[in-house]
Design a protein around this motif. Structure first.
Motif, PDB file in Angstrom:
ATOM      1  N   LYS A   1      -6.060  -3.896  -0.480  1.00 10.91           N
ATOM      2  CA  LYS A   1      -4.760  -4.750  -0.260  1.00 10.91           C
ATOM      3  C   LYS A   1      -4.320  -5.297   1.146  1.00 10.91           C
TER       4      LYS A   1
ATOM      5  N   ASP B   1      -6.140   0.416  -1.704  1.00 12.91           N
ATOM      6  CA  ASP B   1      -5.123   0.014  -0.587  1.00 12.91           C
ATOM      7  C   ASP B   1      -5.987  -0.525   0.553  1.00 12.91           C
TER       8      ASP B   1
ATOM      9  N   VAL C   1       0.879  -1.160   0.037  1.00 12.04           N
ATOM     10  CA  VAL C   1       0.162   0.243  -0.230  1.00 12.04           C
ATOM     11  C   VAL C   1       0.807   1.274  -0.018  1.00 12.04           C
ATOM     12  N   LYS C   2       0.311   2.532  -0.271  1.00 14.29           N
ATOM     13  CA  LYS C   2       0.943   3.634  -0.166  1.00 14.29           C
ATOM     14  C   LYS C   2       0.218   4.495   0.403  1.00 14.29           C
TER      15      LYS C   2
END
Length: 400
Positions: free
Chosen positions: A133, A130, A11-12
């Motif tokens: 994820k 995200d 993830v970011k």
């Protein structure tokens, strides 16, 4: 052995939060910055809601509650769903969390296994993929068609569904485009979902009350009641009631799913802020007459921004049905060079140069899964929007 988890590596950080923080830092340095990156109403929380919070404090309503909300708030949410959406829920079918984002997180953590797929139309809210994820799932992205206002079609959804599909994540009106699906458009989508009983529906209705030009909001389980038993209908008080910092989101769904989400929340944050819960009771049960004039103010701002941006060569700005965002295309500006020498190779370069050279903070389209665009939040005053659009025009006029 790595210290950080492999899951975290997938993830970011949120690009919208990053742009908002960068704008705040530049402003703290004394620079003249206009921030249009945060999706937050500029209106104040209504006085009756603030008074309810104060009353809760004075009544010492400051202790732990049930992990997923007080019964009074769950009853208010049930009444809201029945009154506004024609959906019948019992309190046992309601989950209250610390904002809408936690509702999504709890649901995905509770249901996803490695290999499970979640279909997400793009452009999408930056956090959707995200969060999937983090739940060990796999985001499957469908690109909305610009010529259809960045909305997907039933045929696109049909083509994306596989035996591994567990969820379809739906958002209307949309963040970042403001696109809203009509009853007929959503009916076509739900007809596809009815053919695939293994696919659950998560409907993010956070911008329900921000709809314009006669657009009538509708939600999947309302359009197709047969989807009720596999739909999680998500909402909250942050946008319509200008309660972003109060952090209250909620959802209605099947008891087994709500029970699983409660288990996740009980082992993470536990209950949402008690005072905020009592404020939310008043928000949902109290006067609703302010919603229409506030929506009208947002509509006026939308028209102002769309008119100004569409007058700029190289920018095309669709007029959205709801929310408080526009999602202009900058395809006509790619490859040009700014007055300070930045090559506009993509929408991130555009947004960065615009901030550095003209002091306007927007969010680049790649963050939402579809380029070349940028997102503006017009949840600010007319004067600020006028100045911001003038600066954007000056920036674009300086491109060569």
């Amino acid at each position: 052995m790595a210290f950080l988890s492999d899951t975290l590596a997938r993830v970011k950080p949120s690009p919208t939060v990053a742009m908002t923080q960068l704008a705040a830092e530049l402003k703290a340095q004394g620079k003249d910055i206009i921030g249009l990156s945060a999706g937050e109403p500029d209106f104040d929380t209504p006085d009756n809601i603030k008074a309810a919070a104060i009353a809760a404090i004075n009544a010492n309503q400051t202790r732990y509650t049930a992990p997923d909300g007080i019964i009074e708030l769950k009853q208010a949410i049930c009444a809201k769903f029945a009154r506004e959406n024609g959906l019948s829920y019992e309190p046992s079918q309601i989950s209250v969390s610390t904002g809408g984002k936690q509702v999504l997180y709890n649901a995905f953590i509770a249901t996803l296994n490695p290999g499970d797929e979640v279909i997400i139309p793009a452009p999408y809210w930056v956090s959707y993929p995200d969060i999937v994820k983090l739940g060990q799932g796999t985001p499957v992205i469908i690109e909305g068609k610009p010529e259809l206002g960045y909305k997907i079609t039933a045929d696109q959804l049909e083509a994306a569904i596989t035996p591994q599909t567990k969820w379809f994540l739906f958002n209307s009106p949309s963040n970042p485009t403001g696109a809203g699906y009509s009853w007929a458009e959503l009916k076509a989508i739900t007809e596809v979902l009815m053919k695939h009983p293994h696919v659950w529906v998560m409907s993010d209705d956070m911008y329900e009350h921000l709809a314009y030009d006669g657009f009538e909001f509708c939600t999947p389980a309302q359009v197709e009641p047969a989807l009720y038993e596999r739909t999680l209908t998500v909402n909250g008080v942050s946008k319509a009631y200008a309660m972003t910092g109060w952090r209250i989101g909620y959802a209605g769904g099947p008891v087994a799913l709500i029970t699983a989400m409660r288990k996740v929340q009980s082992q993470s944050t536990n209950n949402p802020c008690t005072i905020s819960q009592w404020a939310a009771v008043e928000a949902l049960n109290g006067p609703q007459d302010f919603l229409v004039p506030r929506a009208e103010a947002f509509r006026r701002r939308r028209d102002l921004v769309c008119e100004k941006l569409n007058a700029i060569d190289g920018i095309t700005c669709p007029v959205p049905e709801g929310a408080f965002y526009v999602y202009p295309s900058i395809t006509g500006l790619l490859g040009k060079t700014s007055a300070a020498g930045t090559v506009i190779g993509d929408d991130e370069a555009f947004a960065t140069a615009l901030l550095e050279e003209q002091g306007v903070a927007v969010v680049f389209g790649a963050a939402f899964g579809l380029s070349a665009n940028f997102r503006i939040s017009y949840a600010t005053s007319d004067a600020v929007l006028e100045e911001a659009c003038a600066r954007i025009a000056a920036f674009c006029d300086g491109l060569r």
